[in-house]
Write an enzyme that holds these catalytic residues in place. Structure first.
Site, PDB file in Angstrom:
ATOM      1  N   CYS A  90      17.559  46.545   1.529  1.00  0.00           N
ATOM      2  CA  CYS A  90      18.132  47.661   2.300  1.00  0.00           C
ATOM      3  C   CYS A  90      18.602  48.822   1.421  1.00  0.00           C
ATOM      4  CB  CYS A  90      19.290  47.160   3.154  1.00  0.00           C
ATOM      5  SG  CYS A  90      18.812  45.824   4.249  1.00  0.00           S
ATOM      6  N   HIS A 149      23.850  52.920   5.231  1.00  0.00           N
ATOM      7  CA  HIS A 149      22.853  51.978   5.732  1.00  0.00           C
ATOM      8  C   HIS A 149      23.261  51.530   7.133  1.00  0.00           C
ATOM      9  CE1 HIS A 149      20.138  48.732   6.208  1.00  0.00           C
ATOM     10  NE2 HIS A 149      21.012  47.778   5.959  1.00  0.00           N
ATOM     11  N   ASN A 206      18.706  47.446  12.294  1.00  0.00           N
ATOM     12  CA  ASN A 206      18.622  47.481  10.834  1.00  0.00           C
ATOM     13  C   ASN A 206      17.146  47.555  10.407  1.00  0.00           C
ATOM     14  OD1 ASN A 206      18.643  46.942   8.112  1.00  0.00           O
ATOM     15  ND2 ASN A 206      20.083  45.228   8.246  1.00  0.00           N
TER      16      ASN A 206
HETATM   17  O1  UT7 Z   1      21.177  44.859   5.808  1.00  0.00           O
HETATM   18  C1  UT7 Z   1      22.215  44.208   5.167  1.00  0.00           C
HETATM   19  C2  UT7 Z   1      22.308  42.845   5.512  1.00  0.00           C
HETATM   20  N1  UT7 Z   1      22.803  42.477   6.785  1.00  0.00           N
HETATM   21  C3  UT7 Z   1      24.017  42.769   7.264  1.00  0.00           C
HETATM   22  O2  UT7 Z   1      24.707  43.644   6.819  1.00  0.00           O
HETATM   23  C4  UT7 Z   1      24.528  41.912   8.367  1.00  0.00           C
HETATM   24  C5  UT7 Z   1      25.899  41.397   8.053  1.00  0.00           C
HETATM   25  N2  UT7 Z   1      26.457  40.514   9.059  1.00  0.00           N
HETATM   26  C6  UT7 Z   1      26.728  40.896  10.321  1.00  0.00           C
HETATM   27  O3  UT7 Z   1      26.488  42.026  10.697  1.00  0.00           O
HETATM   28  C7  UT7 Z   1      27.410  39.903  11.242  1.00  0.00           C
HETATM   29  O4  UT7 Z   1      27.860  38.819  10.480  1.00  0.00           O
HETATM   30  C8  UT7 Z   1      26.509  39.412  12.388  1.00  0.00           C
HETATM   31  C9  UT7 Z   1      26.272  40.531  13.355  1.00  0.00           C
HETATM   32  C10 UT7 Z   1      25.198  38.914  11.831  1.00  0.00           C
HETATM   33  C11 UT7 Z   1      27.210  38.277  13.130  1.00  0.00           C
HETATM   34  O5  UT7 Z   1      28.466  38.693  13.618  1.00  0.00           O
HETATM   35  P1  UT7 Z   1      29.730  37.755  13.437  1.00  0.00           P
HETATM   36  O6  UT7 Z   1      30.838  38.449  14.108  1.00  0.00           O
HETATM   37  O7  UT7 Z   1      29.865  37.497  11.951  1.00  0.00           O
HETATM   38  O8  UT7 Z   1      29.320  36.473  14.256  1.00  0.00           O
HETATM   39  P2  UT7 Z   1      29.126  34.977  13.737  1.00  0.00           P
HETATM   40  O9  UT7 Z   1      27.894  34.865  12.901  1.00  0.00           O
HETATM   41  O10 UT7 Z   1      30.388  34.526  13.121  1.00  0.00           O
HETATM   42  O11 UT7 Z   1      28.890  34.222  15.112  1.00  0.00           O
HETATM   43  C12 UT7 Z   1      29.897  34.171  16.111  1.00  0.00           C
HETATM   44  C13 UT7 Z   1      29.364  33.424  17.305  1.00  0.00           C
HETATM   45  C14 UT7 Z   1      28.729  32.088  16.957  1.00  0.00           C
HETATM   46  O12 UT7 Z   1      29.101  31.163  17.963  1.00  0.00           O
HETATM   47  P3  UT7 Z   1      30.286  30.117  17.726  1.00  0.00           P
HETATM   48  O13 UT7 Z   1      29.860  29.292  16.545  1.00  0.00           O
HETATM   49  O14 UT7 Z   1      31.515  30.938  17.457  1.00  0.00           O
HETATM   50  O15 UT7 Z   1      30.330  29.370  19.031  1.00  0.00           O
HETATM   51  C15 UT7 Z   1      27.260  32.339  17.006  1.00  0.00           C
HETATM   52  O16 UT7 Z   1      26.520  31.194  17.338  1.00  0.00           O
HETATM   53  O17 UT7 Z   1      28.329  34.188  17.938  1.00  0.00           O
HETATM   54  C16 UT7 Z   1      27.169  33.365  18.127  1.00  0.00           C
HETATM   55  N3  UT7 Z   1      25.978  34.195  18.039  1.00  0.00           N
HETATM   56  C17 UT7 Z   1      25.454  34.830  19.104  1.00  0.00           C
HETATM   57  N4  UT7 Z   1      25.816  34.863  20.403  1.00  0.00           N
HETATM   58  C18 UT7 Z   1      25.067  35.633  21.237  1.00  0.00           C
HETATM   59  C19 UT7 Z   1      25.239  34.496  16.948  1.00  0.00           C
HETATM   60  N5  UT7 Z   1      24.244  35.308  17.272  1.00  0.00           N
HETATM   61  C20 UT7 Z   1      24.348  35.544  18.607  1.00  0.00           C
HETATM   62  C21 UT7 Z   1      23.610  36.315  19.527  1.00  0.00           C
HETATM   63  N6  UT7 Z   1      24.012  36.328  20.821  1.00  0.00           N
HETATM   64  N7  UT7 Z   1      22.537  37.059  19.148  1.00  0.00           N
END
Ligand code: UT7
Length: 334
Positions: A116, A261, A291
């Site tokens: 990225c 980004h 992204n």
């Molecule tokens: O380009 C550079 C690289 N990438 C990034 O910069 C991305 C960096 N990370 C992020 O943007 C965030 O960590 C995410 C958007 C990927 C995830 O957000 P989060 O607030 O960190 O969520 P999480 O991974 O902690 O997941 C929270 C919950 C989980 O459920 P439980 O375990 O709390 O019951 C996931 O299973 O959300 C669930 N979940 C979803 N629910 C609905 C994960 N993906 C989804 C989804 N829809 N698409």
């Protein structure tokens, strides 16, 4: 000669026609919803490549627009530096396919892999080629067909990414120049390979080539430890904004527009807050593109110039973070 050596003479973008909204995931069996995606990421839709959209073809569309705006023809290109994590083929570089497509027969052409942060890395390499006298005119491109390498069964990653390309033509700043010429005022690049496994494709390369097992466990697709990546993104983007300002001997007050980004609106807001810039000085299009990895900053820069958010004489800071980890920033006067 002190900076600036190189300026952005023209920009362009190449984006697929097909839009996929958050509501479209239900139709492919992904258990997610618009509310979750918007509140956690700010993404509402992304562009998805069709069968005729390759990393090279999107790059070519972006490049032609950038060259037209820069008033540059293919024979003038001394180098093509293309950043991608989604090369059309593993060998040769996508940059040489682009060179052939453009008919830029005098040009050296090579890919760089900085995920990225790749467009800013490419711009830094282009500036270096110009500063050392190795080139007068360099085409830099970020082009990604992320839809080819994401796991469409993994809801935690497949909702995040989109496809597209952005490009710019860098030219040498004339020797006879105005008091405040347009150009690159500072660049900053960093990497930390000890954290590589937080965002990577475990297999499909030379170390673990394709096999039935690799295809079966889908380990050739992107895997990401989202929360960990998030924390490092916030920290590294903050570091990068500080450093680019410091190297340019500027303060946040001097910045007319921040182009970060576009991975997640929460990371963008944290970066702006750290840099002491209000959100009205930040360009945001993550809601429309998701992204697009190394195309992200390039597309946003092109849009910002096209819609007049960035006017000649203004100062913009670019900042990005991605797999590697890699992170980078750049301050330039347009
Ligand atoms: O380009 C550079 C690289 N990438 C990034 O910069 C991305 C960096 N990370 C992020 O943007 C965030 O960590 C995410 C958007 C990927 C995830 O957000 P989060 O607030 O960190 O969520 P999480 O991974 O902690 O997941 C929270 C919950 C989980 O459920 P439980 O375990 O709390 O019951 C996931 O299973 O959300 C669930 N979940 C979803 N629910 C609905 C994960 N993906 C989804 C989804 N829809 N698409």
């Amino acid at each position: 000669m002190t900076r600036p050596h190189a300026y952005f003479a023209g920009t362009g973008r190449g984006v697929p026609a097909k839009i996929m909204t958050n509501d479209d995931f239900a139709a492919i069996g992904i258990e997610t919803n618009d509310e979750w995606i918007v509140s956690r990421t700010g993404i509402r839709q992304r562009y998805i490549a069709g069968p005729n959209d390759s990393t090279c073809s999107m790059a070519a569309t972006a490049a032609r627009q950038a060259m037209k705006r820069a008033g540059v023809v293919e024979g003038e290109l001394d180098a093509i530096v293309l950043s991608t994590a989604t090369a059309d083929r593993l060998l040769p570089a996508t940059a040489v396919d682009l060179q052939a497509e453009l008919g830029a027969s005098r040009s050296a052409a090579f890919d760089i892999g900085a995920a990225c942060a790749g467009f800013i890395f490419a711009a830094s390499v282009g500036e270096g080629l110009i500063a050392t006298g190795n080139a007068e005119t360099v085409l830099i491109v970020g082009s990604e067909r992320m839809s080819s390498i994401i796991d469409w069964k993994d809801r935690s990653t497949c909702v995040l990414f989109g496809d597209g390309a952005g490009a710019a033509v860098l030219k040498r700043v004339p020797a006879k120049r105005s008091l405040k010429p347009a150009g690159i005022l500072s660049t900053y690049m960093r990497s930390d390979g000890t954290l590589a496994d937080l965002l990577y494709r475990p297999a499909g390369g030379a170390a673990i080539p394709f096999s039935e097992a690799v295809l079966a466990d889908r380990s050739y697709l992107v895997r990401m430890a989202g929360r960990e990546v998030f924390k490092h993104a916030v920290r590294s983007m903050a570091d990068a904004t500080d450093r680019a300002l410091d190297i340019a001997k500027l303060t946040p007050h001097d910045i007319d527009l921040l182009i970060p980004h576009q991975a997640n609106i929460r990371i963008i807001e944290a970066t702006a807050k750290h840099a002491n810039l209000s959100m009205d000085k930040v360009y945001v299009n993550v809601d429309r593109y998701g992204n697009t990895s190394s195309a992200s900053v390039a597309i946003a820069l092109d849009e910002a110039i096209e819609c007049g958010r960035l006017q000649p004489g203004q100062t913009v800071m670019l900042v990005a973070f991605g797999a590697g980890f890699t992170w980078a920033s750049m301050v330039l006067r347009v």
